[in-house]
Design a protein around this motif. Structure first.
Motif, short mmCIF file in Angstrom:
data_model
loop_
_atom_site.label_atom_id
_atom_site.label_comp_id
_atom_site.label_asym_id
_atom_site.label_seq_id
_atom_site.Cartn_x
_atom_site.Cartn_y
_atom_site.Cartn_z
N LYS A 3 0.82 -1.21 0.00
CA LYS A 3 0.00 0.00 0.00
C LYS A 3 0.85 1.26 0.00
O LYS A 3 0.52 2.25 -0.67
CB LYS A 3 -0.92 0.01 1.22
CG LYS A 3 -2.04 -1.02 1.17
CD LYS A 3 -2.94 -0.90 2.39
CE LYS A 3 -4.10 -1.89 2.32
NZ LYS A 3 -4.99 -1.75 3.50
N ARG A 4 1.94 1.24 0.73
CA ARG A 4 2.78 2.43 0.84
C ARG A 4 3.48 2.74 -0.47
O ARG A 4 3.53 3.90 -0.91
CB ARG A 4 3.78 2.24 1.97
CG ARG A 4 3.10 2.15 3.34
CD ARG A 4 3.98 1.50 4.39
NE ARG A 4 3.25 1.33 5.66
CZ ARG A 4 2.43 0.31 5.90
NH1 ARG A 4 2.22 -0.63 4.98
NH2 ARG A 4 1.81 0.23 7.06
N GLU A 15 -5.67 4.45 0.71
CA GLU A 15 -5.28 3.05 0.92
C GLU A 15 -5.60 2.61 2.35
O GLU A 15 -5.98 1.46 2.59
CB GLU A 15 -3.79 2.87 0.64
CG GLU A 15 -3.37 3.06 -0.81
CD GLU A 15 -3.85 1.94 -1.70
OE1 GLU A 15 -4.19 0.86 -1.19
OE2 GLU A 15 -3.91 2.15 -2.93
N PHE A 16 -5.46 3.54 3.31
CA PHE A 16 -5.70 3.22 4.73
C PHE A 16 -7.14 3.50 5.14
O PHE A 16 -7.50 3.35 6.30
CB PHE A 16 -4.74 4.02 5.62
CG PHE A 16 -3.38 3.41 5.74
CD1 PHE A 16 -2.59 3.18 4.62
CD2 PHE A 16 -2.87 3.05 6.98
CE1 PHE A 16 -1.34 2.62 4.72
CE2 PHE A 16 -1.61 2.49 7.09
CZ PHE A 16 -0.84 2.28 5.96
N SER A 59 -7.92 15.82 4.29
CA SER A 59 -7.31 16.27 5.55
C SER A 59 -5.88 15.76 5.67
O SER A 59 -4.97 16.49 6.09
CB SER A 59 -8.14 15.78 6.75
OG SER A 59 -9.42 16.35 6.74
N ASN A 60 -5.68 14.51 5.31
CA ASN A 60 -4.32 13.95 5.38
C ASN A 60 -3.37 14.66 4.43
O ASN A 60 -2.21 14.90 4.77
CB ASN A 60 -4.36 12.46 5.05
CG ASN A 60 -4.64 11.61 6.26
OD1 ASN A 60 -3.75 11.24 7.01
ND2 ASN A 60 -5.91 11.30 6.47
N VAL A 69 0.23 9.72 7.64
CA VAL A 69 -0.94 8.85 7.47
C VAL A 69 -0.93 7.71 8.48
O VAL A 69 -1.98 7.29 8.96
CB VAL A 69 -1.00 8.31 6.02
CG1 VAL A 69 -2.20 7.41 5.85
CG2 VAL A 69 -1.09 9.47 5.04
N GLU A 70 0.25 7.19 8.80
CA GLU A 70 0.32 6.13 9.81
C GLU A 70 -0.22 6.64 11.15
O GLU A 70 -1.02 5.95 11.81
CB GLU A 70 1.77 5.66 9.98
CG GLU A 70 2.36 4.93 8.78
CD GLU A 70 1.93 3.47 8.70
OE1 GLU A 70 1.17 3.03 9.58
OE2 GLU A 70 2.35 2.80 7.75
#
Length: 418
Positions: free
Chosen positions: A20-21, A90-91, A97-98, A138-139
Motif C-alpha cells: 500500500k505504501r 489506501e488506509f 485532511s491527510n 498517514v500512519e
C-alpha cells in the motif's frame, strides 16, 4: 529458469509492488507528471537550438522561466500532497485532511536554519522528505482514527466541519512531533533524509543500477506482471529528482550532473514499449505468417507511441522462454550503450521531460535539448532492435508457419468431408 523466477523471485517482488505504501508513493508522484511536462515545454520553447529563434526569444526568457521555476520548483510539495492523499485512501481515512496535514508537516520539516520556509526544499531536493513525512503522517492519523482518539461532532454538523475536527488531534500530534525534531532539537530533517537515501540515488544513477532495474522490470513482464509499475514506487522518486537537478543545472548554465534520469528508460530502452519491441513489430510486418503479419499491422500504431501490450500478450512474450531472451537483452544492451555514450560526451544528457508516448527520434531530440547525436542514436536503436529480435522471431515464425499449414489442411479436410 522460468519456473525459478515465477515461483521464487516473482512472488516477493509482487508483494512489494502491491504494498500500500509503495502504491501510494507511485500514485502520488504521478501527480507531478503533467507539471514536469508543462515546465519542460516552456523550457524547450525558450531554448530551441536554432540561433535565429534564440535571438528572438532571448528578451522573453524570463517570462518563460517563470513557469519552469514554479513547476519544477514545487515537485517535492506536489509529491507530498499526492502521497498523503493516496496513502490515506489506501488506509481508508479521510484523504483531503491527510494531504493538508502532510503538507504542513513537510513545510515544517524543511525549514531553514532561521526556521523560515526554504523555497529550494519545495522542489526535488525535498522529495524524499515528502515521502517520509507522507508515510509518517498517514500512519499516525490512521492510528488515532481507527482507535477512536478523535473529536466527534454531533450528527447535525456538516461533514466537512466534522471531518476537520476528527483530524484535529492527530494533526496536532504530527505537527508537534515534527516541530520538536526540527525546531527544538534543531535537526535538519531534509539533510538527514537525503543522506539516508543517497546510496540508492547513486546506485540507480550508474551503469550497474540501470542494468539491474531493466533486468527486473523485463523479467517481471515475462511472467505477466507490469514491471515498470512494480518498480516505480522505488525508482521514480530518484529518476524524477535527477531530472529536476539536470533541469536546474541547465537553467544555470552548469554541467548536468546526472545520466540516469526520468526519461532515460523510455528514450533509450523502451522503443516500442518495454523490451524495446519495436524491432519485433517490424519483423512481424514482413512475416510469412498470416497471424504475425496481422499482429504486426495491428501493433505498429501503438508501438510508435511506446505501447506494446498487444505484442506482449498477443505474440505472446509472457511465459515465452524463446522471446524472453531478446525482450531482456535488448533494453539492457541499449541502456548500457546509451549510458557509456552519454558519460563520454557523445550523447547529451537528458534535460527535459517529454511525454512517454513521444515517437522515436523526436523524443530523444527534444529531451536532450536538440542533440542530433541522440536523435540519430535513437533511430539506430530501432534498427538494432530489429536485428536482435530477428533470429528469435524467425524461430517462432517457423513454428507458427507449421501450425498454420496444419490448420489449413484440417480446414480443407473438414470441407471435403462436409
Amino acid at each position: 529458469m522460468m519456473d525459478l523466477f515465477e515461483n521464487k523471485i516473482a512472488p516477493p517482488l509482487m508483494k512489494i509492488s502491491a504494498n500500500k505504501r509503495l502504491m501510494a508513493i507511485r500514485n502520488g508522484l504521478s501527480l507531478t507528471i503533467p507539471f514536469t511536462i508543462i515546465g519542460s515545454i516552456f523550457l524547450i520553447i525558450g531554448n530551441l537550438p536554432i540561433q535565429a529563434w534564440m535571438d528572438f526569444i532571448a528578451p522573453y526568457s524570463g517570462y518563460l522561466n517563470a513557469t519552469v521555476n514554479v513547476t519544477f520548483g514545487i515537485l517535492g510539495l506536489i509529491s507530498t500532497m499526492g502521497i498523503g492523499f493516496y496513502l490515506a485512501k489506501e488506509f481508508d481515512v479521510e484523504p483531503i485532511s491527510n494531504a493538508m496535514i502532510t503538507t504542513i508537516a513537510f513545510l515544517l520539516a524543511t525549514l531553514n536554519a532561521e526556521f523560515s520556509i526554504e523555497i529550494g526544499n519545495l522542489g526535488a531536493t525535498g522529495m524524499f522528505t515528502g515521502i517520509v513525512i507522507g508515510l509518517l503522517t498517514v500512519e499516525i492519523h490512521s492510528f488515532f482514527v481507527k482507535r477512536g482518539i478523535t473529536i466527534k461532532m454531533p450528527d447535525g454538523v456538516p461533514p466537512a466541519v466534522s471531518s476537520s475536527f476528527t483530524s484535529l488531534i492527530p494533526a496536532f500530534v504530527i505537527i508537534v512531533l515534527v516541530w520538536i525534531v526540527r525546531v527544538i532539537m534543531n535537526i535538519d530533517l531534509n539533510q538527514v533524509i537525503q543522506a539516508v537515501f543517497s546510496p540508492l540515488v547513486v546506485g540507480l544513477d550508474s551503469l550497474a543500477g540501470i542494468t539491474i532495474y531493466a533486468l527486473l522490470a523485463c523479467l517481471l513482464w515475462t511472467v505477466g506482471i507490469h514491471g515498470d509499475n512494480a518498480l516505480s514506487g522505488i525508482a521514480t522518486p530518484i529518476f524524477l529528482a535527477n531530472l529536476a537537478a539536470n533541469t536546474q543545472a541547465f537553467q544555470a548554465g552548469d554541467t548536468l550532473p546526472h545520466i540516469v534520469v526520468d526519461g532515460f528508460w523510455i528514450i533509450y530502452m523502451c522503443l516500442g514499449g518495454t523490451g524495446a519491441t519495436m524491432g519485433l513489430v517490424i519483423n512481424m510486418l514482413f512475416s510469412k505468417s498470416k497471424r504475425y503479419k496481422s499482429l504486426g499491422k495491428l501493433s505498429l500504431p501503438s508501438a510508435i507511441f511506446a505501447i506494446n501490450e498487444p505484442v506482449i500478450f498477443g505474440f505472446p512474450i509472457v511465459m515465452n522462454p524463446l522471446l524472453m531472451i531478446p525482450f531482456i537483452l535488448t533494453p539492457v544492451l541499449f541502456g548500457a550503450i546509451a549510458y557509456v555514450l552519454t558519460s563520454i560526451g557523445i550523447l547529451a544528457p537528458i534535460v527535459f521531460q517529454v511525454p512517454w508516448t513521444t515517437p522515436p527520434i523526436v523524443g530523444a531530440y527534444l529531451a536532450t535539448n536538440g542533440d542530433i547525436n541522440a536523435a540519430i542514436f535513437q533511430g539506430l536503436l530501432v534498427v538494432f532492435s530489429f536485428l536482435i529480435y530477428r533470429p528469435f522471431f524467425k524461430l517462432a515464425e517457423r513454428k507458427e508457419l507449421e501450425l498454420e499449414v496444419i490448420s489449413e489442411k484440417e480446414a480443407i479436410g473438414e470441407k471435403v468431408t462436409g
